[in-house]
Design a protein around this motif. Structure first.
Motif, PDB file in Angstrom:
ATOM      1  N   SER A 110       0.053  58.173  69.951  1.00  0.00           N
ATOM      2  CA  SER A 110       0.552  58.045  68.584  1.00  0.00           C
ATOM      3  C   SER A 110       2.068  58.080  68.531  1.00  0.00           C
ATOM      4  O   SER A 110       2.722  58.807  69.282  1.00  0.00           O
ATOM      5  CB  SER A 110      -0.003  59.186  67.718  1.00  0.00           C
ATOM      6  OG  SER A 110       0.404  59.058  66.375  1.00  0.00           O
ATOM      7  N   ASN A 154       4.949  59.102  65.809  1.00  0.00           N
ATOM      8  CA  ASN A 154       4.871  60.034  64.687  1.00  0.00           C
ATOM      9  C   ASN A 154       6.162  60.026  63.876  1.00  0.00           C
ATOM     10  O   ASN A 154       7.109  60.735  64.193  1.00  0.00           O
ATOM     11  CB  ASN A 154       4.580  61.431  65.216  1.00  0.00           C
ATOM     12  CG  ASN A 154       3.401  61.435  66.178  1.00  0.00           C
ATOM     13  OD1 ASN A 154       2.394  60.782  65.928  1.00  0.00           O
ATOM     14  ND2 ASN A 154       3.530  62.138  67.284  1.00  0.00           N
ATOM     15  N   ASP A 212       5.237  66.247  61.240  1.00  0.00           N
ATOM     16  CA  ASP A 212       4.946  64.992  61.938  1.00  0.00           C
ATOM     17  C   ASP A 212       4.153  65.206  63.232  1.00  0.00           C
ATOM     18  O   ASP A 212       4.215  64.395  64.157  1.00  0.00           O
ATOM     19  CB  ASP A 212       6.237  64.220  62.265  1.00  0.00           C
ATOM     20  CG  ASP A 212       7.032  63.877  61.034  1.00  0.00           C
ATOM     21  OD1 ASP A 212       6.428  63.744  59.953  1.00  0.00           O
ATOM     22  OD2 ASP A 212       8.269  63.750  61.142  1.00  0.00           O
ATOM     23  N   GLN A 213       3.399  66.289  63.295  1.00  0.00           N
ATOM     24  CA  GLN A 213       2.576  66.590  64.455  1.00  0.00           C
ATOM     25  C   GLN A 213       1.136  66.820  64.013  1.00  0.00           C
ATOM     26  O   GLN A 213       0.848  66.957  62.825  1.00  0.00           O
ATOM     27  CB  GLN A 213       3.087  67.847  65.175  1.00  0.00           C
ATOM     28  CG  GLN A 213       4.531  67.786  65.628  1.00  0.00           C
ATOM     29  CD  GLN A 213       5.021  69.092  66.212  1.00  0.00           C
ATOM     30  OE1 GLN A 213       4.226  69.965  66.576  1.00  0.00           O
ATOM     31  NE2 GLN A 213       6.334  69.256  66.316  1.00  0.00           N
ATOM     32  N   TRP A 218      -4.907  65.475  61.364  1.00  0.00           N
ATOM     33  CA  TRP A 218      -4.099  64.365  61.872  1.00  0.00           C
ATOM     34  C   TRP A 218      -3.929  63.230  60.865  1.00  0.00           C
ATOM     35  O   TRP A 218      -3.540  62.119  61.205  1.00  0.00           O
ATOM     36  CB  TRP A 218      -4.726  63.805  63.146  1.00  0.00           C
ATOM     37  CG  TRP A 218      -6.115  63.242  62.964  1.00  0.00           C
ATOM     38  CD1 TRP A 218      -6.459  62.033  62.405  1.00  0.00           C
ATOM     39  CD2 TRP A 218      -7.344  63.867  63.337  1.00  0.00           C
ATOM     40  NE1 TRP A 218      -7.827  61.875  62.405  1.00  0.00           N
ATOM     41  CE2 TRP A 218      -8.400  62.987  62.977  1.00  0.00           C
ATOM     42  CE3 TRP A 218      -7.670  65.079  63.943  1.00  0.00           C
ATOM     43  CZ2 TRP A 218      -9.730  63.287  63.209  1.00  0.00           C
ATOM     44  CZ3 TRP A 218      -9.006  65.383  64.175  1.00  0.00           C
ATOM     45  CH2 TRP A 218     -10.023  64.487  63.805  1.00  0.00           C
ATOM     46  N   ARG A 258       1.445  59.608  61.070  1.00  0.00           N
ATOM     47  CA  ARG A 258       1.089  59.230  62.436  1.00  0.00           C
ATOM     48  C   ARG A 258       0.572  57.796  62.465  1.00  0.00           C
ATOM     49  O   ARG A 258      -0.018  57.319  61.512  1.00  0.00           O
ATOM     50  CB  ARG A 258       0.004  60.156  62.981  1.00  0.00           C
ATOM     51  CG  ARG A 258       0.220  61.621  62.678  1.00  0.00           C
ATOM     52  CD  ARG A 258      -0.956  62.479  63.078  1.00  0.00           C
ATOM     53  NE  ARG A 258      -1.312  62.276  64.468  1.00  0.00           N
ATOM     54  CZ  ARG A 258      -0.573  62.688  65.477  1.00  0.00           C
ATOM     55  NH1 ARG A 258       0.570  63.305  65.264  1.00  0.00           N
ATOM     56  NH2 ARG A 258      -0.950  62.470  66.713  1.00  0.00           N
ATOM     57  N   ASN A 291      -4.363  57.416  63.410  1.00  0.00           N
ATOM     58  CA  ASN A 291      -4.948  58.107  62.270  1.00  0.00           C
ATOM     59  C   ASN A 291      -6.340  57.544  62.002  1.00  0.00           C
ATOM     60  O   ASN A 291      -6.563  56.846  61.008  1.00  0.00           O
ATOM     61  CB  ASN A 291      -4.040  57.952  61.041  1.00  0.00           C
ATOM     62  CG  ASN A 291      -4.602  58.643  59.812  1.00  0.00           C
ATOM     63  OD1 ASN A 291      -5.487  59.482  59.905  1.00  0.00           O
ATOM     64  ND2 ASN A 291      -4.098  58.262  58.650  1.00  0.00           N
TER      65      ASN A 291
END
Length: 365
Positions: free
Chosen positions: A49, A51, A127-128, A329, A333, A336
């Motif tokens: 991903s 992010n 953003d994780q 999640w 991202r 997703n």
């Protein structure tokens, strides 16, 4: 004589861009991760991903000692496929121009609302996998946006305090008041925040209201976020938000309940070494709709290789009530996966525990 004039003209032409670019900088973020995602039902896969990775240009120009102009142009970039997440348009992220001085700052453009920025003190996993937005920015009642056609005023700093006030006039390129599905006459938004940063304390209190034609319908929300450094190596964080969703004229009471919720949480960050920290947060989303609550907890470790580069590993779980299928999640991202467990219109992930394990690299330049 002509040659001398040409030489002078060329020299002058070359010198103008140099002066104009003197205070312009290029910046960005490459943020990628490898994620193992399991929705508790049919989906259980490993993904790569990007992010909220980005590339931007920003700068300022001093007009006089009491006044300067500033700008920023920022574009989201997908580092896993090389494409722009914003489609064909440029400047999909915070992009604005403004004037600043002793009076504060005024900016116009498209950028994060004060309400959105106000979550910052709590957002240890931004953003994780495990980002707080996976519970705070869900349902039709979600706000926390980057609005079009916005003008914002930020006060000067008063002993650590400042106030931001923003107003978005309408969506799209121009105001349309015709009676069609493209009508955006009531698509304005208002957002404001009171912020403090000083000593061990960072805190924000914000309010936002959007009208009927803005995004998903009329809604308003209050949020508070705080971070307090109890000792040098330990920071405690807290968050609270209440959202009231009215929707549009055709919105049903059940839909209003589904978009109306309270969300709150606690967390902490403990530095176990100079550049290494353990982090954890717990959050719950308390919905007005029946059997639609969810709780998320996240634990992680982050190590800064230097000021620009960090690596991390997180494990996050969302425990859903019977009528919702949130995951840790869903936000910010490229990887997703959604609706992977929908069979014959039924989401088999509803009521299950969704979990994600991630190992990531973030390089700020």
């Amino acid at each position: 004589m002509k040659m001398k004039l040409i030489a002078v003209a060329v020299g002058a032409a070359l010198s103008v861009p140099a002066v104009a670019m003197a205070d312009v900088s290029i910046y960005g973020r490459a943020h990628v991760s490898v994620d193992y995602l399991d929705d508790g039902a049919r989906y259980s896969e490993t993904n790569l991903s990007s992010n909220s990775s980005r590339l931007g240009f920003k700068g300022d120009h001093e007009i006089n000692p009491d006044l300067k102009a500033f700008f920023q142009i920022e574009q989201q970039i997908n580092f896993t496929t090389g494409s722009s997440d914003g489609g064909t348009s440029f400047a999909t992220r915070d992009t604005f121009v403004g004037l600043g001085g002793n009076f504060g700052a005024i900016q116009v453009g498209r950028f994060d609302s004060p309400f959105k920025v106000a979550r910052g003190p709590f957002n240890l996993f931004g953003d994780q996998v495990g980002d707080m937005n996976n519970l705070a920015r869900v349902t039709a009642g979600r706000l926390d946006e980057r609005y079009d056609n916005t003008i914002q005023y930020t006060t000067p700093d008063f002993s650590g305090f400042n106030v931001k006030v923003a107003y978005s006039m309408y969506r799209g390129q121009s105001l349309n008041i015709t009676d069609t599905t493209a009508n955006n006459e009531d698509s304005d938004a208002f957002s404001t925040s009171l912020n403090y940063l000083g000593g061990p304390l960072e805190a924000s209190l914000a309010y936002e209201k959007v009208e009927e034609d803005t995004l998903r319908g009329e809604a308003d929300s209050i949020r508070a976020a705080v971070a307090y450094k109890i000792v040098d190596n330990f920071k405690l964080v807290g968050f609270y938000q209440t959202t009231d969703f009215d929707g549009v004229s055709t919105t049903t009471s059940a839909q209003r309940d589904a978009g109306t919720f309270n969300v709150y949480g606690l967390g902490g960050e403990f530095a176990i070494a100079k550049n290494t920290a353990l982090k954890a947060t717990w959050m719950t989303n308390d919905s007005d709709a029946d059997d639609s609550d969810a709780t998320m907890w996240v634990v992680g470790i982050e190590h800064k290789l230097d000021k620009a580069v960090r690596v991390y590993a997180n494990y996050a779980v969302v425990d859903n009530d019977d009528n919702v299928a949130y995951s840790p999640w869903m936000q910010s991202r490229t990887a997703n996966p959604q609706n992977q467990s929908v069979v014959n219109g039924v989401n088999e992930a509803a009521g299950e525990k969704a979990a994600g394990f991630t190992v990531g690299l973030r390089y700020d330049f």
